[in-house]
Structure formats: structure tokens, C-alpha cells
Write a protein that holds these residues in place. Structure first.
Motif, PDB file in Angstrom:
ATOM      1  N   ARG A 160     -32.427 -28.047 -69.346  1.00 58.29           N
ATOM      2  CA  ARG A 160     -32.540 -28.695 -68.032  1.00 58.29           C
ATOM      3  C   ARG A 160     -32.265 -30.196 -68.129  1.00 58.29           C
ATOM      4  NH1 ARG A 160     -35.765 -25.991 -64.077  1.00 58.29           N
ATOM      5  NH2 ARG A 160     -36.491 -23.943 -64.740  1.00 58.29           N
ATOM      6  N   ASP A 161     -31.196 -30.621 -67.488  1.00 55.88           N
ATOM      7  CA  ASP A 161     -30.892 -32.056 -67.304  1.00 55.88           C
ATOM      8  C   ASP A 161     -31.000 -32.866 -68.593  1.00 55.88           C
ATOM      9  OD1 ASP A 161     -30.417 -31.836 -64.514  1.00 55.88           O
ATOM     10  OD2 ASP A 161     -32.573 -31.758 -64.183  1.00 55.88           O
ATOM     11  N   VAL A 162     -30.345 -32.412 -69.631  1.00 54.86           N
ATOM     12  CA  VAL A 162     -30.414 -33.109 -70.917  1.00 54.86           C
ATOM     13  C   VAL A 162     -29.333 -34.178 -71.006  1.00 54.86           C
ATOM     14  CG1 VAL A 162     -30.027 -32.844 -73.402  1.00 54.86           C
ATOM     15  CG2 VAL A 162     -31.524 -31.254 -72.207  1.00 54.86           C
ATOM     16  N   ASP A 163     -29.750 -35.374 -71.381  1.00 56.22           N
ATOM     17  CA  ASP A 163     -28.837 -36.473 -71.710  1.00 56.22           C
ATOM     18  C   ASP A 163     -28.974 -36.749 -73.205  1.00 56.22           C
ATOM     19  OD1 ASP A 163     -28.264 -36.736 -68.987  1.00 56.22           O
ATOM     20  OD2 ASP A 163     -29.823 -38.245 -68.697  1.00 56.22           O
ATOM     21  N   LEU A 164     -27.842 -36.923 -73.876  1.00 59.14           N
ATOM     22  CA  LEU A 164     -27.879 -37.088 -75.334  1.00 59.14           C
ATOM     23  C   LEU A 164     -26.659 -37.876 -75.789  1.00 59.14           C
ATOM     24  CD1 LEU A 164     -29.100 -36.247 -78.129  1.00 59.14           C
ATOM     25  CD2 LEU A 164     -27.636 -34.237 -78.023  1.00 59.14           C
ATOM     26  N   SER A 165     -26.871 -38.843 -76.678  1.00 60.15           N
ATOM     27  CA  SER A 165     -25.772 -39.607 -77.271  1.00 60.15           C
ATOM     28  C   SER A 165     -25.870 -39.524 -78.783  1.00 60.15           C
ATOM     29  CB  SER A 165     -25.826 -41.076 -76.835  1.00 60.15           C
ATOM     30  OG  SER A 165     -25.651 -41.199 -75.443  1.00 60.15           O
ATOM     31  N   LEU A 166     -24.719 -39.343 -79.435  1.00 64.11           N
ATOM     32  CA  LEU A 166     -24.656 -39.270 -80.893  1.00 64.11           C
ATOM     33  C   LEU A 166     -23.664 -40.306 -81.394  1.00 64.11           C
ATOM     34  CD1 LEU A 166     -24.461 -35.373 -81.343  1.00 64.11           C
ATOM     35  CD2 LEU A 166     -26.480 -36.815 -81.574  1.00 64.11           C
ATOM     36  N   ARG A 167     -24.117 -41.143 -82.312  1.00 68.35           N
ATOM     37  CA  ARG A 167     -23.244 -42.155 -82.893  1.00 68.35           C
ATOM     38  C   ARG A 167     -22.540 -41.607 -84.132  1.00 68.35           C
ATOM     39  NH1 ARG A 167     -28.000 -44.843 -81.691  1.00 68.35           N
ATOM     40  NH2 ARG A 167     -28.707 -44.672 -83.846  1.00 68.35           N
ATOM     41  N   GLU A 168     -21.447 -42.239 -84.493  1.00 74.49           N
ATOM     42  CA  GLU A 168     -20.706 -41.820 -85.680  1.00 74.49           C
ATOM     43  C   GLU A 168     -21.563 -41.988 -86.931  1.00 74.49           C
ATOM     44  OE1 GLU A 168     -16.751 -43.297 -86.190  1.00 74.49           O
ATOM     45  OE2 GLU A 168     -16.489 -43.600 -84.028  1.00 74.49           O
ATOM     46  N   GLY A 169     -21.603 -40.936 -87.758  1.00 78.93           N
ATOM     47  CA  GLY A 169     -22.238 -41.010 -89.061  1.00 78.93           C
ATOM     48  C   GLY A 169     -23.746 -40.900 -89.088  1.00 78.93           C
ATOM     49  N   GLU A 170     -24.393 -40.661 -87.936  1.00 78.01           N
ATOM     50  CA  GLU A 170     -25.853 -40.554 -87.963  1.00 78.01           C
ATOM     51  C   GLU A 170     -26.291 -39.104 -88.139  1.00 78.01           C
ATOM     52  OE1 GLU A 170     -28.129 -41.721 -84.570  1.00 78.01           O
ATOM     53  OE2 GLU A 170     -26.800 -40.761 -83.123  1.00 78.01           O
ATOM     54  N   PHE A 171     -27.539 -38.949 -88.564  1.00 79.76           N
ATOM     55  CA  PHE A 171     -28.132 -37.625 -88.784  1.00 79.76           C
ATOM     56  C   PHE A 171     -29.318 -37.522 -87.824  1.00 79.76           C
ATOM     57  CE2 PHE A 171     -28.660 -34.483 -92.540  1.00 79.76           C
ATOM     58  CZ  PHE A 171     -28.987 -33.461 -91.659  1.00 79.76           C
TER      59      PHE A 171
END
Length: 233
Positions: free
Chosen positions: A24-35
Motif C-alpha cells: 500500500r502506497d510504498v515510496d522507496l529510493s535506492l542509491r547506487e552501491g548501497e545495501f
């Protein structure tokens, strides 16, 4: 950002108009090279989110709404060949059981060959020897002997099957790999060795990794940042 998801909603539609909200209504950001770790109780929607982020949802699961941008391209709108091209040097999913990812009547080498032939780069041709050579490289990456290439899934232990599944994910040189409970059903010693290998691969190859688990201790030990899911949010 490598990946940005906004307003992601996933529903299961088993039939007769019934709709079960899983994400439900998920916002998510992933940066390069992170775990990044995604942790939560069973049934909270974390695996469904992982499937959505890698465009691996299958009926009755449906991406009801939302945007999932991978390097600026909204992959939620891609289908067929356009989506297949994005997977090469794009994103991959490792399932929680090697047997779920492997065809029981194909050797590991055949798995690798089928995958490479389905996602070729322009002008790329995969001969039998080229596939074997790439297979040996992949086996070395996941710390398996090259003899595993000729074997079938039922001839491998649970830990070896999971390493083979990770090798398949690495075959297309993805920038993002989502690991969906990769240590499920493995004993604690094998779990620890597998997680050490995953962390080593992530550091050496520089891909962005998402670890989905209900085991907080595993997530906190492996990841740079932890996200908690509860009831789809």
C-alpha cells in the motif's frame, strides 16, 4: 538515484471481484552501491514488494498503481522485449529457495545458456564454449566448483542450489539484485557462509542490493540501511 518507486500498490485478485491489498502506497529510493534491508513479519508484503520492484509479479498479483523508475525509465509500464532488454545489466531477483528458481530437468550450464541467449547484447552470440566459459566464471564467483555446471538441481545441496541461483542473477551483470529471504531453510552455518558471500559480492562488484528477511539480526549485520514493513506499508 538508481531506483525510485512512488505510490506502489499491489493487489491480489483471486477472482469474483475480490481484491486483497498486499502493498500500500510504498515510496522507496535506492542509491547506487548501497545495501538495503527490508524487514517485517511474515505476510507483511515485503516479498511482494521485491517482486514488484523487479517486475516479476505474476497473477493473481497485479501492480494496481504507482511508478517504478530504474535509471529514469518507468519499468512498471514495460512489457515483453522492452522489459527483457532492461534486465540485461539492469535488475535481478534471487528467490528464497533455489528449487523455486531452477528447472529440475535442466543442468546448471543449461540454465546459464538459456538465460544468456534470452538477454543478448547487440551483436552478441553465445556458443557452447562461450557459455561454458561464462559458467566457470560464475561458479567461481559463488565459490562453487566448475563441475557443478553439469549437474542437475536435485544433485545439489540446498546451499549449493542457492549459490547457483545467485550465479544466475549475476550472469546478466545487474546493477540491482533483490535477495528474497536467501537463507530460508538452510542451517545456521550454511546461512552464515552464504551471507558472507553475498556481502563480499556486493562489495567487490558494486551492485545495489536489497535483502528481504524477517530475521532482524541478519538484516542489521549485512545492510547499510533498514526499512521496516508492516501490513503492506
Amino acid at each position: 538515484m538508481l531506483l525510485e518507486a512512488s505510490g506502489v500498490n499491489v493487489v491480489y485478485q483471486p477472482g469474483r471481484g475480490e481484491r486483497i491489498w498486499a502493498v500500500r502506497d510504498v515510496d522507496l529510493s535506492l542509491r547506487e552501491g548501497e545495501f538495503v534491508g527490508i524487514v517485517g513479519e511474515s505476510g507483511c508484503g515485503k516479498s511482494t514488494l521485491g517482486f514488484a520492484l523487479t517486475q516479476m509479479l505474476r497473477p493473481p498479483a497485479v501492480l494496481d498503481s504507482g511508478m517504478i523508475a530504474f535509471r529514469g525509465t518507468d519499468i512498471a509500464s514495460l512489457k515483453g522485449d522492452k522489459l527483457r532488454r532492461q534486465r540485461r545489466r539492469g535488475f535481478a531477483l534471487v528467490l528464497q529457495s533455489g528449487m523455486n528458481a531452477l528447472n529440475p530437468v535442466r543442468s546448471i550450464e543449461r540454465h546459464i545458456g538459456d538465460l544468456l541467449k534470452a538477454h543478448p547484447l547487440p551483436g552478441e552470440h553465445w556458443s557452447g564454449e562461450a557459455i561454458r566459459s561464462r559458467g566457470r566464471e560464475l561458479m567461481s564467483m559463488v565459490e562453487l566448483d566448475a563441475s557443478v555446471l553439469s549437474r542437475f538441481p536435485h544433485e545439489l545441496s540446498g546451499g549449493m542450489r542457492q549459490r547457483a541461483a545467485i550465479a544466475l542473477a549475476l550472469a546478466l551483470e545487474p546493477e540491482l539484485i533483490v535477495f528474497d529471504e536467501p537463507t530460508t531453510a538452510l542451517d545456521v552455518i550454511v546461512q552464515a557462509a552464504l551471507m558472507d558471500m553475498i556481502k563480499g559480492l556486493q562489495r567487490s562488484r558494486g551492485f545495489t542490493a536489497v535483502l528481504i528477511s524477517h530475521d532482524m539480526s541478519v538484516v542489521l549485520d549485512a545492510t547499510d540501511r533498514t526499512i521496516v514493513m508492516y501490513a503492506g506499508r
